[in-house]
Write a protein that holds these residues in place. Structure first.
Motif, mmCIF file in Angstrom:
data_model
loop_
_atom_site.group_PDB
_atom_site.id
_atom_site.type_symbol
_atom_site.label_atom_id
_atom_site.label_comp_id
_atom_site.label_asym_id
_atom_site.label_seq_id
_atom_site.Cartn_x
_atom_site.Cartn_y
_atom_site.Cartn_z
ATOM 1 N N GLU A 1 -10.143 -29.754 17.514
ATOM 2 C CA GLU A 1 -10.705 -29.119 18.698
ATOM 3 C C GLU A 1 -10.871 -30.100 19.846
ATOM 4 O OE1 GLU A 1 -14.592 -27.574 17.792
ATOM 5 O OE2 GLU A 1 -15.480 -29.556 17.501
ATOM 6 N N PHE A 2 -10.856 -29.545 21.036
ATOM 7 C CA PHE A 2 -11.033 -30.332 22.239
ATOM 8 C C PHE A 2 -12.476 -30.792 22.358
ATOM 9 C CE2 PHE A 2 -10.649 -31.636 26.547
ATOM 10 C CZ PHE A 2 -11.790 -31.203 27.199
ATOM 11 N N VAL A 3 -12.669 -32.048 22.832
ATOM 12 C CA VAL A 3 -14.010 -32.590 23.046
ATOM 13 C C VAL A 3 -14.248 -32.902 24.526
ATOM 14 C CG1 VAL A 3 -15.588 -34.501 22.535
ATOM 15 C CG2 VAL A 3 -14.136 -33.560 20.723
ATOM 16 N N ALA A 4 -13.361 -33.724 25.106
ATOM 17 C CA ALA A 4 -13.554 -34.137 26.497
ATOM 18 C C ALA A 4 -12.233 -34.637 27.055
ATOM 19 C CB ALA A 4 -14.615 -35.235 26.595
ATOM 20 N N ALA A 5 -12.102 -34.580 28.380
ATOM 21 C CA ALA A 5 -10.885 -35.059 29.029
ATOM 22 C C ALA A 5 -11.228 -35.668 30.381
ATOM 23 C CB ALA A 5 -9.880 -33.920 29.214
ATOM 24 N N ILE A 6 -10.339 -36.549 30.821
ATOM 25 C CA ILE A 6 -10.525 -37.209 32.107
ATOM 26 C C ILE A 6 -9.171 -37.326 32.797
ATOM 27 C CG2 ILE A 6 -10.302 -39.535 31.108
ATOM 28 C CD1 ILE A 6 -12.536 -40.389 33.122
ATOM 29 N N SER A 7 -9.161 -37.117 34.086
ATOM 30 C CA SER A 7 -7.923 -37.201 34.847
ATOM 31 C C SER A 7 -7.482 -38.645 35.019
ATOM 32 C CB SER A 7 -8.119 -36.544 36.219
ATOM 33 O OG SER A 7 -9.113 -37.259 36.960
ATOM 34 N N TRP A 8 -6.257 -38.819 35.528
ATOM 35 C CA TRP A 8 -5.717 -40.165 35.736
ATOM 36 C C TRP A 8 -6.631 -41.006 36.624
ATOM 37 C CZ3 TRP A 8 -2.880 -44.167 34.660
ATOM 38 C CH2 TRP A 8 -2.542 -45.065 35.673
ATOM 39 N N THR A 9 -7.142 -40.428 37.675
ATOM 40 C CA THR A 9 -7.977 -41.182 38.606
ATOM 41 C C THR A 9 -9.403 -41.347 38.094
ATOM 42 O OG1 THR A 9 -8.664 -39.196 39.780
ATOM 43 C CG2 THR A 9 -6.650 -40.298 40.540
ATOM 44 N N GLY A 10 -9.776 -40.535 37.122
ATOM 45 C CA GLY A 10 -11.160 -40.541 36.657
ATOM 46 C C GLY A 10 -12.053 -39.635 37.465
ATOM 47 N N GLY A 11 -11.491 -39.009 38.474
ATOM 48 C CA GLY A 11 -12.288 -38.179 39.352
ATOM 49 C C GLY A 11 -12.647 -36.823 38.785
ATOM 50 N N SER A 12 -11.916 -36.403 37.766
ATOM 51 C CA SER A 12 -12.199 -35.111 37.137
ATOM 52 C C SER A 12 -12.438 -35.309 35.656
ATOM 53 C CB SER A 12 -11.029 -34.149 37.333
ATOM 54 O OG SER A 12 -10.836 -33.859 38.694
ATOM 55 N N THR A 13 -13.481 -34.676 35.165
ATOM 56 C CA THR A 13 -13.779 -34.689 33.736
ATOM 57 C C THR A 13 -14.084 -33.265 33.286
ATOM 58 O OG1 THR A 13 -16.128 -35.146 34.136
ATOM 59 C CG2 THR A 13 -14.688 -37.045 33.719
ATOM 60 N N TYR A 14 -13.936 -33.052 31.993
ATOM 61 C CA TYR A 14 -14.160 -31.714 31.447
ATOM 62 C C TYR A 14 -14.633 -31.882 30.005
ATOM 63 C CZ TYR A 14 -13.301 -26.781 30.450
ATOM 64 O OH TYR A 14 -13.450 -25.464 30.116
ATOM 65 N N TYR A 15 -15.624 -31.066 29.619
ATOM 66 C CA TYR A 15 -16.229 -31.214 28.293
ATOM 67 C C TYR A 15 -16.289 -29.879 27.567
ATOM 68 C CZ TYR A 15 -17.897 -35.687 30.109
ATOM 69 O OH TYR A 15 -17.971 -36.953 30.639
ATOM 70 N N ALA A 16 -16.214 -29.970 26.270
ATOM 71 C CA ALA A 16 -16.508 -28.795 25.448
ATOM 72 C C ALA A 16 -18.002 -28.507 25.551
ATOM 73 C CB ALA A 16 -16.127 -29.057 23.996
ATOM 74 N N ASP A 17 -18.361 -27.238 25.486
ATOM 75 C CA ASP A 17 -19.770 -26.871 25.599
ATOM 76 C C ASP A 17 -20.629 -27.554 24.542
ATOM 77 O OD1 ASP A 17 -19.167 -23.402 26.614
ATOM 78 O OD2 ASP A 17 -19.249 -25.265 27.774
ATOM 79 N N SER A 18 -20.050 -27.778 23.368
ATOM 80 C CA SER A 18 -20.815 -28.338 22.247
ATOM 81 C C SER A 18 -21.248 -29.783 22.479
ATOM 82 C CB SER A 18 -19.997 -28.250 20.956
ATOM 83 O OG SER A 18 -18.769 -28.936 21.107
ATOM 84 N N VAL A 19 -20.611 -30.476 23.412
ATOM 85 C CA VAL A 19 -20.943 -31.888 23.642
ATOM 86 C C VAL A 19 -21.474 -32.148 25.045
ATOM 87 C CG1 VAL A 19 -19.181 -32.541 21.979
ATOM 88 C CG2 VAL A 19 -18.657 -32.638 24.440
#
Length: 127
Positions: free
Chosen positions: A46-64
């Protein structure tokens, strides 16, 4: 040859913290988004977290959300996952992944192929 190497896993008590690292090599001439995923025994990855190349965008699973923080180093070839307030349900093998498309890396791995994967690092949270 592209290689993603995770480190920092281990055994921690409930409420504790760990910091995972993923060192990427061979990712040349493209800008890659990076993500963390996890797979517990008997469950799908399952997906946990992600970050864009620049670091300017992040995204998280609700569980974390609110407990984990993803970041990347200044050289862009290292990504970190700071995990706080760990729970037994966070126990899993944690994998690092890279993809040229941020919109792809945030999708579940069961529905979207990622460009590259690491070998994983075990995180165990004891109750």
């Amino acid at each position: 040859q592209v290689q993603l190497v995770e480190s920092g896993g281990g055994l921690v008590q409930t409420g504790g913290s760990l910091r995972l690292s993923c060192a990427a090599s061979g990712l040349t001439s493209s800008r890659y988004a990076m993500g963390w995923f996890r797979q517990a025994p008997g469950k799908e990855r399952e997906f946990v977290a992600a970050i864009s190349w620049t670091g300017g965008s992040t995204y998280y699973a609700d569980s974390v959300k609110g407990r984990f923080t993803i970041s990347r180093g200044n050289a862009k070839n290292t990504v970190y996952l700071q995990m706080n307030s760990l729970k037994p349900e966070d126990t899993a093998v944690y994998y690092c992944a890279a993809d040229r498309n941020f919109n792809t890396i945030v999708l579940p791995p069961t529905t979207s192929k990622k460009d590259y994967w690491g070998q994983g690092t075990q995180v165990t949270v004891s109750s």
